[in-house]
Motif scaffolding. Structure first.
Motif, PDB file in Angstrom:
ATOM      1  N   SER A  25       0.829  -1.210   0.000  1.00 10.30           N
ATOM      2  CA  SER A  25       0.000   0.000   0.000  1.00 10.30           C
ATOM      3  C   SER A  25       0.862   1.258   0.000  1.00 10.30           C
ATOM      4  O   SER A  25       0.576   2.215  -0.716  1.00 10.30           O
ATOM      5  CB  SER A  25      -0.921   0.003   1.218  1.00 10.30           C
ATOM      6  N   VAL A  26       1.916   1.256   0.800  1.00 14.70           N
ATOM      7  CA  VAL A  26       2.828   2.405   0.826  1.00 14.70           C
ATOM      8  C   VAL A  26       3.507   2.570  -0.525  1.00 14.70           C
ATOM      9  O   VAL A  26       3.647   3.698  -1.028  1.00 14.70           O
ATOM     10  CB  VAL A  26       3.862   2.251   1.963  1.00 14.70           C
ATOM     11  N   ALA A  27       3.899   1.475  -1.152  1.00 14.27           N
ATOM     12  CA  ALA A  27       4.542   1.546  -2.469  1.00 14.27           C
ATOM     13  C   ALA A  27       3.595   2.122  -3.515  1.00 14.27           C
ATOM     14  O   ALA A  27       3.999   2.957  -4.333  1.00 14.27           O
ATOM     15  CB  ALA A  27       5.024   0.165  -2.896  1.00 14.27           C
ATOM     16  N   VAL A  28       2.335   1.730  -3.479  1.00 16.66           N
ATOM     17  CA  VAL A  28       1.354   2.264  -4.438  1.00 16.66           C
ATOM     18  C   VAL A  28       1.120   3.750  -4.196  1.00 16.66           C
ATOM     19  O   VAL A  28       1.030   4.539  -5.140  1.00 16.66           O
ATOM     20  CB  VAL A  28       0.034   1.460  -4.360  1.00 16.66           C
ATOM     21  N   ILE A  29       1.056   4.164  -2.944  1.00 15.61           N
ATOM     22  CA  ILE A  29       0.846   5.576  -2.626  1.00 15.61           C
ATOM     23  C   ILE A  29       2.034   6.417  -3.090  1.00 15.61           C
ATOM     24  O   ILE A  29       1.859   7.473  -3.717  1.00 15.61           O
ATOM     25  CB  ILE A  29       0.581   5.755  -1.121  1.00 15.61           C
ATOM     26  N   LEU A  30       3.250   5.962  -2.794  1.00 17.72           N
ATOM     27  CA  LEU A  30       4.433   6.710  -3.236  1.00 17.72           C
ATOM     28  C   LEU A  30       4.543   6.731  -4.762  1.00 17.72           C
ATOM     29  O   LEU A  30       4.878   7.760  -5.351  1.00 17.72           O
ATOM     30  CB  LEU A  30       5.692   6.106  -2.627  1.00 17.72           C
ATOM     31  N   GLY A  31       4.254   5.622  -5.406  1.00 18.42           N
ATOM     32  CA  GLY A  31       4.277   5.589  -6.871  1.00 18.42           C
ATOM     33  C   GLY A  31       3.254   6.527  -7.483  1.00 18.42           C
ATOM     34  O   GLY A  31       3.536   7.218  -8.458  1.00 18.42           O
ATOM     35  N   SER A  32       2.076   6.588  -6.893  1.00 22.42           N
ATOM     36  CA  SER A  32       1.037   7.501  -7.385  1.00 22.42           C
ATOM     37  C   SER A  32       1.454   8.955  -7.201  1.00 22.42           C
ATOM     38  O   SER A  32       1.208   9.797  -8.077  1.00 22.42           O
ATOM     39  CB  SER A  32      -0.273   7.250  -6.647  1.00 22.42           C
ATOM     40  N   LEU A  33       2.095   9.256  -6.086  1.00 18.61           N
ATOM     41  CA  LEU A  33       2.567  10.627  -5.849  1.00 18.61           C
ATOM     42  C   LEU A  33       3.635  11.011  -6.867  1.00 18.61           C
ATOM     43  O   LEU A  33       3.617  12.132  -7.396  1.00 18.61           O
ATOM     44  CB  LEU A  33       3.117  10.749  -4.421  1.00 18.61           C
ATOM     45  N   TRP A  75      11.688   3.131   3.606  1.00 16.92           N
ATOM     46  CA  TRP A  75      11.241   4.070   2.583  1.00 16.92           C
ATOM     47  C   TRP A  75      12.039   5.372   2.560  1.00 16.92           C
ATOM     48  O   TRP A  75      11.583   6.363   2.007  1.00 16.92           O
ATOM     49  CB  TRP A  75       9.747   4.385   2.738  1.00 16.92           C
ATOM     50  N   THR A  76      13.230   5.385   3.120  1.00 17.71           N
ATOM     51  CA  THR A  76      14.028   6.612   3.143  1.00 17.71           C
ATOM     52  C   THR A  76      14.423   7.051   1.739  1.00 17.71           C
ATOM     53  O   THR A  76      14.280   8.226   1.392  1.00 17.71           O
ATOM     54  CB  THR A  76      15.289   6.398   4.001  1.00 17.71           C
ATOM     55  N   LEU A  77      14.904   6.136   0.936  1.00 17.09           N
ATOM     56  CA  LEU A  77      15.337   6.473  -0.421  1.00 17.09           C
ATOM     57  C   LEU A  77      14.174   7.018  -1.241  1.00 17.09           C
ATOM     58  O   LEU A  77      14.308   8.045  -1.914  1.00 17.09           O
ATOM     59  CB  LEU A  77      15.942   5.241  -1.101  1.00 17.09           C
ATOM     60  N   SER A  78      13.029   6.378  -1.176  1.00 20.79           N
ATOM     61  CA  SER A  78      11.860   6.831  -1.939  1.00 20.79           C
ATOM     62  C   SER A  78      11.400   8.209  -1.491  1.00 20.79           C
ATOM     63  O   SER A  78      11.062   9.057  -2.320  1.00 20.79           O
ATOM     64  CB  SER A  78      10.711   5.848  -1.777  1.00 20.79           C
ATOM     65  N   LEU A  79      11.394   8.440  -0.200  1.00 20.64           N
ATOM     66  CA  LEU A  79      10.947   9.741   0.312  1.00 20.64           C
ATOM     67  C   LEU A  79      11.917  10.852  -0.069  1.00 20.64           C
ATOM     68  O   LEU A  79      11.488  11.954  -0.427  1.00 20.64           O
ATOM     69  CB  LEU A  79      10.759   9.674   1.820  1.00 20.64           C
ATOM     70  N   VAL A  80      13.219  10.575  -0.029  1.00 20.05           N
ATOM     71  CA  VAL A  80      14.206  11.588  -0.410  1.00 20.05           C
ATOM     72  C   VAL A  80      14.101  11.911  -1.897  1.00 20.05           C
ATOM     73  O   VAL A  80      14.079  13.086  -2.290  1.00 20.05           O
ATOM     74  CB  VAL A  80      15.628  11.125  -0.030  1.00 20.05           C
ATOM     75  N   VAL A  81      14.014  10.883  -2.738  1.00 17.47           N
ATOM     76  CA  VAL A  81      13.906  11.112  -4.183  1.00 17.47           C
ATOM     77  C   VAL A  81      12.609  11.842  -4.512  1.00 17.47           C
ATOM     78  O   VAL A  81      12.596  12.771  -5.333  1.00 17.47           O
ATOM     79  CB  VAL A  81      14.013   9.771  -4.950  1.00 17.47           C
ATOM     80  N   THR A  82      11.517  11.472  -3.859  1.00 21.33           N
ATOM     81  CA  THR A  82      10.238  12.151  -4.095  1.00 21.33           C
ATOM     82  C   THR A  82      10.301  13.605  -3.655  1.00 21.33           C
ATOM     83  O   THR A  82       9.812  14.501  -4.356  1.00 21.33           O
ATOM     84  CB  THR A  82       9.106  11.414  -3.362  1.00 21.33           C
ATOM     85  N   ALA A  83      10.901  13.869  -2.503  1.00 23.66           N
ATOM     86  CA  ALA A  83      11.016  15.249  -2.020  1.00 23.66           C
ATOM     87  C   ALA A  83      11.860  16.097  -2.964  1.00 23.66           C
ATOM     88  O   ALA A  83      11.518  17.256  -3.248  1.00 23.66           O
ATOM     89  CB  ALA A  83      11.606  15.261  -0.613  1.00 23.66           C
ATOM     90  N   ILE A  84      12.957  15.533  -3.468  1.00 25.44           N
ATOM     91  CA  ILE A  84      13.793  16.274  -4.422  1.00 25.44           C
ATOM     92  C   ILE A  84      13.023  16.540  -5.704  1.00 25.44           C
ATOM     93  O   ILE A  84      13.072  17.650  -6.257  1.00 25.44           O
ATOM     94  CB  ILE A  84      15.095  15.497  -4.694  1.00 25.44           C
ATOM     95  N   PHE A  85      12.293  15.553  -6.189  1.00 26.60           N
ATOM     96  CA  PHE A  85      11.505  15.719  -7.416  1.00 26.60           C
ATOM     97  C   PHE A  85      10.406  16.768  -7.226  1.00 26.60           C
ATOM     98  O   PHE A  85      10.167  17.595  -8.111  1.00 26.60           O
ATOM     99  CB  PHE A  85      10.926  14.375  -7.836  1.00 26.60           C
TER     100      PHE A  85
END
Length: 94
Positions: A25-33, A75-85
């Motif tokens: 569920s977290v992966a789908v939410i981050l991917g959607s964001l 989920w640190t890597l995903s959150l950092v990459v998403t925040a930078i994007f």
């Protein structure tokens, strides 16, 4: 009549399924964001460089989600990459 033929509940398997459901569920939410931010970059960014940045952010963001999902990390890597994007998109669009 059959006695004691009801299957026993495997609580360890239940807990493992629950944890994997939450991780998915977290992966789908981050991917959607990440897809949503890429769409903002495509729609409101100016020039061909916005399209390139949108695709790069989409590719790196989804790759980070897949890596975090496979490694079982927090989920640190995903959150950092998403925040930078998100930050690059905000600076580019504004």
């Amino acid at each position: 009549m059959a006695d004691d033929t009801a299957p026993q509940i495997d609580f360890n398997e239940h807990e493992r399924t629950y944890v994997n459901f939450l991780r998915g569920s977290v992966a789908v939410i981050l991917g959607s964001l990440i897809v949503l931010v890429a769409l903002v970059m495509f729609a409101f960014g100016s020039g061909a460089s916005a399209t390139v940045l949108g695709f790069l952010g989409l590719i790196f963001g989804l790759a980070a989600v897949v890596l975090d999902l496979r490694m079982g990390s927090n989920w640190t890597l995903s959150l950092v990459v998403t925040a930078i994007f998100v930050f690059i998109t905000l600076m580019w669009v504004a």
